[in-house]
Design a protein around this motif. Structure first.
Motif, short mmCIF file in Angstrom:
data_model
loop_
_atom_site.label_atom_id
_atom_site.label_comp_id
_atom_site.label_asym_id
_atom_site.label_seq_id
_atom_site.Cartn_x
_atom_site.Cartn_y
_atom_site.Cartn_z
N GLY A 1 48.87 34.47 42.49
CA GLY A 1 49.64 34.81 41.31
C GLY A 1 48.94 35.81 40.42
N GLY A 2 47.64 36.10 40.68
CA GLY A 2 46.93 37.07 39.87
C GLY A 2 46.99 38.45 40.49
N SER A 3 46.11 39.33 40.02
CA SER A 3 46.12 40.70 40.53
C SER A 3 45.57 40.75 41.95
CB SER A 3 45.28 41.60 39.62
OG SER A 3 43.92 41.18 39.66
N ARG A 4 45.87 41.81 42.64
CA ARG A 4 45.40 41.99 44.01
C ARG A 4 43.92 42.31 44.01
NH1 ARG A 4 46.70 40.80 49.29
NH2 ARG A 4 45.91 42.39 50.71
N PHE A 5 43.12 41.48 44.69
CA PHE A 5 41.68 41.72 44.76
C PHE A 5 41.41 42.94 45.63
CE2 PHE A 5 37.56 41.12 46.86
CZ PHE A 5 36.73 40.99 45.76
N GLY A 6 40.46 43.73 45.23
CA GLY A 6 40.10 44.90 46.01
C GLY A 6 40.03 46.16 45.19
N ALA A 7 40.40 46.10 43.91
CA ALA A 7 40.30 47.26 43.04
C ALA A 7 38.83 47.60 42.83
CB ALA A 7 41.00 46.98 41.72
N PRO A 8 38.53 48.86 42.48
CA PRO A 8 37.13 49.25 42.27
C PRO A 8 36.45 48.36 41.23
CG PRO A 8 38.55 51.19 42.32
CD PRO A 8 39.46 50.00 42.33
N GLY A 9 35.26 47.89 41.56
CA GLY A 9 34.47 47.09 40.64
C GLY A 9 34.69 45.60 40.72
N GLU A 10 35.75 45.14 41.40
CA GLU A 10 36.03 43.70 41.41
C GLU A 10 35.03 42.92 42.24
OE1 GLU A 10 40.69 43.13 40.38
OE2 GLU A 10 40.20 43.55 42.46
N ALA A 11 34.58 43.49 43.36
CA ALA A 11 33.56 42.81 44.15
C ALA A 11 32.26 42.69 43.35
CB ALA A 11 33.32 43.57 45.45
N GLU A 12 31.95 43.73 42.57
CA GLU A 12 30.76 43.68 41.72
C GLU A 12 30.91 42.61 40.65
OE1 GLU A 12 28.26 46.60 38.67
OE2 GLU A 12 30.04 47.34 39.73
N GLN A 13 32.12 42.48 40.10
CA GLN A 13 32.35 41.45 39.09
C GLN A 13 32.13 40.06 39.66
OE1 GLN A 13 36.27 42.00 37.54
NE2 GLN A 13 35.82 43.96 36.55
N LEU A 14 32.66 39.82 40.84
CA LEU A 14 32.49 38.50 41.46
C LEU A 14 31.02 38.21 41.72
CD1 LEU A 14 33.65 35.93 42.62
CD2 LEU A 14 34.09 37.16 44.76
N ALA A 15 30.28 39.22 42.14
CA ALA A 15 28.85 39.01 42.39
C ALA A 15 28.12 38.65 41.10
CB ALA A 15 28.25 40.27 43.01
N LEU B 1 31.56 41.58 31.50
CA LEU B 1 31.24 40.42 32.34
C LEU B 1 29.75 40.36 32.66
CD1 LEU B 1 34.24 40.41 34.85
CD2 LEU B 1 33.89 38.93 32.86
N ALA B 2 29.13 41.53 32.83
CA ALA B 2 27.69 41.55 33.13
C ALA B 2 26.90 40.95 31.98
CB ALA B 2 27.24 42.98 33.41
N ASP C 1 25.10 37.09 32.14
CA ASP C 1 23.66 37.01 31.97
C ASP C 1 23.27 35.99 30.91
OD1 ASP C 1 21.01 38.07 32.63
OD2 ASP C 1 21.02 38.81 30.57
N ARG C 2 24.17 35.72 29.95
CA ARG C 2 23.85 34.85 28.84
C ARG C 2 24.38 33.43 29.00
NH1 ARG C 2 20.15 35.17 26.72
NH2 ARG C 2 20.72 34.52 24.61
N LEU C 3 25.48 33.27 29.73
CA LEU C 3 26.14 31.96 29.82
C LEU C 3 25.53 31.12 30.93
CD1 LEU C 3 29.86 33.04 29.35
CD2 LEU C 3 28.35 32.01 27.64
N GLU C 4 25.44 29.83 30.69
CA GLU C 4 24.91 28.91 31.70
C GLU C 4 25.79 27.67 31.76
OE1 GLU C 4 20.92 28.04 30.61
OE2 GLU C 4 20.16 30.05 31.08
N GLY C 5 25.60 26.87 32.81
CA GLY C 5 26.25 25.58 32.93
C GLY C 5 27.76 25.66 32.88
N ALA C 6 28.35 24.79 32.08
CA ALA C 6 29.81 24.70 32.02
C ALA C 6 30.45 25.97 31.50
CB ALA C 6 30.21 23.51 31.14
N ASP C 7 29.77 26.70 30.60
CA ASP C 7 30.34 27.95 30.09
C ASP C 7 30.37 29.01 31.17
OD1 ASP C 7 30.87 26.96 27.58
OD2 ASP C 7 28.93 27.59 26.75
N ALA C 8 29.35 29.05 32.03
CA ALA C 8 29.37 29.98 33.16
C ALA C 8 30.54 29.64 34.09
CB ALA C 8 28.05 29.92 33.92
#
Length: 454
Positions: A86-100, A60-61, A65-72
Motif C-alpha cells: 500500500g506504500g510507494s514502490r521500493f526502488g527509487a534512488p536513495g531508498e536502499a540507502e535509507q533502509l541501510a 533519516l541519517a 544515528d541518534r535514536l536507539e531502542g524503541a524509538d529506532a
C-alpha cells in the motif's frame, strides 16, 4: 535547552522549520539536530509518523544515528509503512540507502517489524522483500533462522535467495551451527554461482570451518566454485596430527596405520606423526612447533579403551609436546560416538551374516573381545559400550595360554576390539577376522573423522 549560535540558549528546532532539500539553510539545521538528546527528537518522530515531514535520506541519517531502542524501531516502522504493501514502490534512488541507515539498530521491536514486513511481502516478490532480509539477519535473533534458511534454500526468486543468504551472513554467529553448516554445504552445490560462492565463503568462517570445506572438496562442484573452495582450503591450513597408537614390539607401526597416515597427509596437506606406546623413546616435537603463525598440533589417541595408556601415558605425552608449542588433545578414539555407532553396525551385520543362535531359541548376543582394563573408569566404559552396541564385552588377555583357551571358547561372530594387527588377530584371525582398521567400514570412518579435523 542548547546553545547553537554565539553561545546563546535556543529551543530545539521544530520540524516545520526544516528547509526543503537544496535550500542552504537545511544543512545547519540538520547539524543542530545531530547535537540534540534522543528525547528531544520526539516531535520529529511524530511528524514523520503523521506524514507531515518527508523522509529524506539526510534527515533519516541524522535521526538513525541518534535514536536507539524503541524509538529506532518507530523510525523503522514509519519507513516500512511508507514502502510496504500500500506504500510507494521500493526502488527509487536513495531508498536502499535509507533502509541501510534505519535498519542497522538491534531491538526486539525492530526484529518484529522486519519479520512482519518480510512475511507480508515475501509472496509478492517485490524488490523490498529481498532488501529487508539483511537487516532482519542483522537483528541476530535465532528465531529468524528458519525463515532465512528457507528463503535461501528453496527454489524461488534469485534476489530473495541472495538477500536471505546475506541476512544469514551478517548474523552468522547467532544461528544454530549444525543446520547452518548443512544449509551452506547444500548451497555450495547450487546452480546459482554467486549464491554457491558466498556459501563457500561463509563455511570458511564457521568454527572448525575447514571440516565443511574438506567435505565439499569431495563433491562435484561448478569449476569456478571449486576453485574458490580450494583457495579457501589453502588459506585454512590444517593442523598437523600426532597419532598415539599402541604399536607392536619395539614400537613397530602396523602397515595399515602407515597407509592411513600417508592418505591423511595427502588429504589434509599437513604432517601426520606417530607416537607408539611400545617404543623405547618418545617422539620429540619437531623444530618450529612453537611458531605462533602455525596451527597447533592435534594429539589424537587412537586407543579404544580408557586403560592406563589413556589415563597416564597420553597426558604425559601432551605435557612434553606443550613445552615445545601449542597442542590440543582430543579424547581417545573409543569415546567418539561415531566410532561406537560403527561398532554397533559392524556387530549387527556380522551377527546377521553368521545367524548365531543360542541353545535357548533366539539370537545370541554378539561378543566384543577386548584387552583387560582395570579400575572403575574402565568398567563404566565397558558397561556403556555394551549398552550402545548390544554386545557382551569379554576380556581377552593375549598370552599364549589365554589365546589357546580362547580358541576353544570363542563364539562365532565375535569382534576383536583392536584397531591394528596384534597377537590376538595374528593368532585367531581365522575365527575373528581382521583388525578393525583393515575393515572397510572403520577405515573409511577413521579417514573421514581425522580428515575433517581442524
Amino acid at each position: 535547552m542548547h546553545s547553537f549560535l554565539n553561545g546563546a540558549p535556543a529551543d530545539p528546532p521544530l520540524p516545520a522549520l526544516l528547509p526543503p532539500p537544496g535550500d542552504g539553510g537545511r544543512w545547519p539545521l540538520l547539524q543542530q539536530l545531530r547535537r540534540l538528546e534522543p528525547s528531544e527528537l520526539e516531535p520529529w518522530l511524530r511528524a514523520l509518523e503523521a506524514g507531515s515531514l518527508a523522509s529524506e535520506t539526510d534527515l533519516l541519517a541524522v535521526l538513525a544515528d541518534r535514536l536507539e531502542g524503541a524509538d529506532a524501531a518507530r523510525l523503522l516502522v514509519c519507513w516500512l509503512n511508507d514502502h510496504g504493501p500500500g506504500g510507494s514502490r521500493f526502488g527509487a534512488p536513495g531508498e536502499a540507502e535509507q533502509l541501510a541507515l534505519i535498519g542497522r539498530r538491534r531491538h526486539p521491536a525492530c526484529a518484529r517489524a522486519l519479520r512482519q514486513a518480510v512475511e507480508e511481502l515475501e509472496r509478492a516478490d517485490l524488490p523490498l522483500s529481498a532488501a529487508l532480509l539483511p537487516p532482519l539477519g542483522l537483528q541476530r535473533d535465532g528465531d529468524d533462522f528458519p525463515l532465512l534458511a528457507r528463503l535461501a534454500g528453496d527454489p524461488g526468486s534469485r534476489a530473495l535467495r541472495r538477500g536471505a543468504l546475506e541476512g544469514l551472513a551478517v548474523g552468522l554467529s547467532a544461528w544454530p551451527l549444525a543446520p547452518l553448516r548443512q544449509l551452506l554445504e547444500r548451497l555450495a552445490e547450487d546452480l546459482d554461482g554467486i549464491l554457491a560462492a558466498q556459501a563457500v565463503d561463509l563455511l570458511a568462517r564457521l568454527p572448525a570451518g575447514r571440516a565443511g570445506l574438506a567435505r565439499l572438496a569431495r563433491r562435484p562442484l561448478d569449476p569456478a566454485v571449486g576453485a574458490r573452495l580450494h583457495r579457501r582450503l589453502a588459506a585454512a591450513a590444517a593442523s598437523p596430527l600426532l597419532l598415539v597408537v599402541h604399536g607392536r614390539s619395539e614400537g613397530v607401526i602396523p602397515p595399515e596405520l602407515l597407509e592411513l597416515a600417508e592418505t591423511l597427509e595427502r588429504r589434509r596437506g599437513a604432517p601426520v606423526r606417530f607416537q607408539a606406546l611400545t617404543a623405547a623413546t618418545a617422539v620429540a616435537a619437531p623444530a618450529g612447533t612453537a611458531m605462533g603463525n602455525r596451527p597447533p598440533w592435534l594429539l589424537v589417541p587412537l586407543l579404544l579403551l580408557p586403560g592406563g595408556h589413556v589415563r597416564h601415558d597420553v597426558p604425559a605425552i601432551a605435557t612434553a609436546w606443550r613445552q615445545a608449542g601449542p597442542l590440543r588433545r582430543l579424547p581417545f578414539l573409543g569415546a567418539w560416538p561415531a566410532w561406537q555407532r560403527a561398532l554397533r553396525a559392524e556387530l549387527a551385520e556380522r551377527a546377521e551374516q553368521v545367524q548365531v543362535t543360542s541353545v535357548s531359541n533366539g539370537l545370541e548376543s554378539p561378543r566384543l573381545l577386548h584387552h583387560p582394563v582395570e579400575g572403575e573408569l574402565g568398567q563404566r566404559y565397558l558397561r556403556h559400550l555394551s549398552k550402545v552396541t548390544g554386545a557382551i564385552c569379554v576380556a581377552s588377555p593375549y598370552s599364549a595360554a589365554d589365546l589357546e583357551a580362547l580358541t576353544l571358547a570363542i563364539p562365532t561372530g565375535a569382534l576383536p576390539l583392536t584397531l591394528a594387527a596384534n597377537r590376538l588377530t595374528d593368532s585367531l584371525g581365522a575365527l575373528l577376522g581382521p583388525p578393525l582398521l583393515q575393515r572397510p567400514r572403520f577405515r573409511a570412518l577413521l579417514l573421514e573423522l581425522l580428515g575433517e579435523l581442524p
